[in-house]
Design an enzyme around this catalytic site. Structure first.
Site, mmCIF file in Angstrom:
data_model
loop_
_atom_site.group_PDB
_atom_site.id
_atom_site.type_symbol
_atom_site.label_atom_id
_atom_site.label_comp_id
_atom_site.label_asym_id
_atom_site.label_seq_id
_atom_site.Cartn_x
_atom_site.Cartn_y
_atom_site.Cartn_z
ATOM 1 N N ARG A 64 -16.531 0.198 -3.709
ATOM 2 C CA ARG A 64 -16.157 0.059 -5.116
ATOM 3 C C ARG A 64 -16.832 -1.165 -5.753
ATOM 4 O O ARG A 64 -17.121 -1.161 -6.949
ATOM 5 C CB ARG A 64 -14.644 -0.049 -5.272
ATOM 6 N N GLU A 85 -7.727 1.552 -7.526
ATOM 7 C CA GLU A 85 -9.076 1.819 -7.013
ATOM 8 C C GLU A 85 -10.111 1.914 -8.136
ATOM 9 O O GLU A 85 -11.310 1.804 -7.889
ATOM 10 C CB GLU A 85 -9.079 3.108 -6.196
ATOM 11 N N ARG A 133 -10.481 -7.686 -3.760
ATOM 12 C CA ARG A 133 -11.298 -7.223 -4.877
ATOM 13 C C ARG A 133 -11.158 -8.104 -6.117
ATOM 14 O O ARG A 133 -12.111 -8.229 -6.893
ATOM 15 C CB ARG A 133 -10.964 -5.758 -5.211
ATOM 16 N N LYS A 161 -19.489 5.062 2.443
ATOM 17 C CA LYS A 161 -18.074 5.217 2.842
ATOM 18 C C LYS A 161 -17.469 6.464 2.218
ATOM 19 O O LYS A 161 -16.691 7.173 2.856
ATOM 20 C CB LYS A 161 -17.306 3.965 2.422
ATOM 21 N N SER A 220 0.833 -1.203 0.000
ATOM 22 C CA SER A 220 0.000 0.000 0.000
ATOM 23 C C SER A 220 0.865 1.249 0.000
ATOM 24 O O SER A 220 1.798 1.373 0.809
ATOM 25 C CB SER A 220 -0.909 0.036 1.233
ATOM 26 N N SER A 221 0.520 2.191 -0.880
ATOM 27 C CA SER A 221 1.207 3.483 -0.882
ATOM 28 C C SER A 221 0.921 4.260 0.392
ATOM 29 O O SER A 221 1.658 5.182 0.749
ATOM 30 C CB SER A 221 0.780 4.300 -2.097
#
Length: 432
Positions: A394, A322, A353, A419, A174-175
């Site tokens: 998403r 995303e 996802r 969210k 993760s960034s």
């Protein structure tokens, strides 16, 4: 206008019956809002976050910073922030992370700057999301952290100061691991010198967003060396931040133009931005859409015969993961095969996802092959059915995109879109 169904009653996604031409005004960016809130809480004076996004994630961030001793007034669309003063209101503060990765990762470094214990926990799924790299980095930088297996729940034992200095992390998951340390780094005694050692960092535009916001507040950030970010110690200037519309939340609306064969204008699309959602301007033309700037913002027009004219996509979405659920939904409607790569990291988002998209699109008839880092989608007839969201906003976006073309798609827990987009279901239905 239809209304959202209760959580236990799947919501029927509306289906387009012809070209749709509309202009939409979207809520503000969650990524910008939550970064602006953290920086305002660490600044040298009061700030205002203008046109702040009001959603579950941003309200959780406001509550978290309040628990650290800041004041965040969330009345109206402009949120006034008074910085934390170095002590938690009580001997032990509690932070509810909910499903907000930004709260779980951005707030712990700031918690080290207050005197007192700060306990972190969140929704059940958050206990599975990666945060151990941040906790290990904070220990290296001089903080005491109590945790089990590098996950929620954990406690930061703040002393009012963080020594800071050099730290090596693996941010390939993760960034946000990088952004978390940079946001608070200027307030550390020696600043922070972050080096990444690992596979390429996903979603780098989010790191660039963090750096730009720091520099807007007078913080010196040296990025001259690849995979290294040096933040000099010093004050974070108070700064009133206007929040751009959330361009990732634009994905389902621009996809609606593609599906219906009409056009959608997203008002106030910035001419220059660090938001990952801006990549839609380049992705949608590859699928057969036309993208243009107009006075109001950005306009996308779909193929003349709507989703039946969509072309498949070969794309590496590593930097814009995303967007993958919305893009995958469009690919499931396309007339030629698609191959989406570079997105292994989205397995660690609100849900896995890749697995979720393969399962849910497949349940509606799509031919989807799941790979370690992506999806291959081959044209196949789709049909209605229940689309599970896994409490992931998403995934709900993907569901309504398919539902705009395929009758009978029922979205489980559409309310999870709150969210980042309050009353998404009502807003979406109103377009039809």
């Amino acid at each position: 206008m239809t209304t959202p169904a209760p959580h236990d009653a799947p919501w029927p996604a509306p289906t387009s019956i012809g070209p749709l031409d509309t202009t939409v005004t979207l809520p503000g960016s969650k990524s910008l809002t939550n970064r602006a809130l953290v920086l305002a809480a660490l600044a040298d004076g009061p700030s205002v976050v203008r046109r702040a996004l009001r959603s579950r994630d941003t309200l959780l961030m406001a509550q978290a910073l309040t628990a650290l001793g800041a004041s965040v007034v969330t009345d109206g669309e402009d949120w006034a922030v008074t910085p934390l003063d170095g002590s938690v209101p009580e001997d032990r503060a509690s932070v509810d992370c909910g499903l907000a990765g930004t709260v779980m990762r951005f707030v712990p470094p700031a918690a080290g700057l207050v005197r007192g214990d700060v306990a972190f926990d969140g929704d059940a799924h958050m206990r599975k999301r990666p945060v151990g790299e941040i906790l290990a980095a904070l220990r290296t930088l001089g903080l005491a952290v109590d945790d089990t297996d590098g996950a929620l729940p954990f406690t930061v034992r703040g002393t009012g100061a963080v020594p800071g200095g050099p730290v090596v992390i693996d941010a390939s998951a993760s960034s946000q691991f990088v952004s978390a340390l940079l946001l608070a780094g200027a307030r550390f005694d020696a600043g922070v010198d972050v080096r990444h050692d690992g596979e390429p960092i996903p979603s780098l535009p989010h790191v660039e967003m963090t750096i730009a916001m720091l520099r807007d507040r007078g913080v010196a950030v040296d990025t001259s060396e690849a995979n290294r970010w040096v933040v000099a110690a010093g004050p974070i200037a108070a700064h009133d931040e206007p929040i751009e519309p959330d361009l990732s939340n634009a994905a389902p609306f621009l996809a609606l133009a593609a599906v219906s064969g009409g056009s959608v204008v997203v008002r106030d699309w910035p001419a220059a931005t660090t938001q990952a959602g801006d990549a839609l301007r380049g992705l949608l033309p590859q699928m057969g859409c036309t993208v243009s700037r107009v006075d109001e913002g950005l306009r996308v027009a779909g193929p003349s015969d709507g989703w039946r004219g969509l072309q498949g996509l070969e794309a590496d979405l590593h930097d814009v993961g995303e967007l993958a659920p919305a893009v995958a939904a469009l690919c499931a409607l396309a007339q030629t095969p698609s191959h989406l790569t570079g997105i292994a990291h989205i397995r660690g988002h609100e849900t896995d996802r890749l697995a979720a998209l393969a399962a849910e699109l497949g349940a509606l008839g799509a031919d989807v092959v799941e790979h370690p880092d992506g999806l291959t989608i081959t044209p196949a007839p789709l049909h209605g059915g229940v689309f599970h969201t896994y409490a992931d906003h998403r995934m709900a976006h993907a569901a309504v995109i398919v539902g705009a073309a395929v009758p009978g798609v029922l979205v489980e827990n559409v309310a999870t879109t709150g969210k980042t987009f309050p009353d998404f279901a009502g807003f979406w239905s109103g377009l039809f």
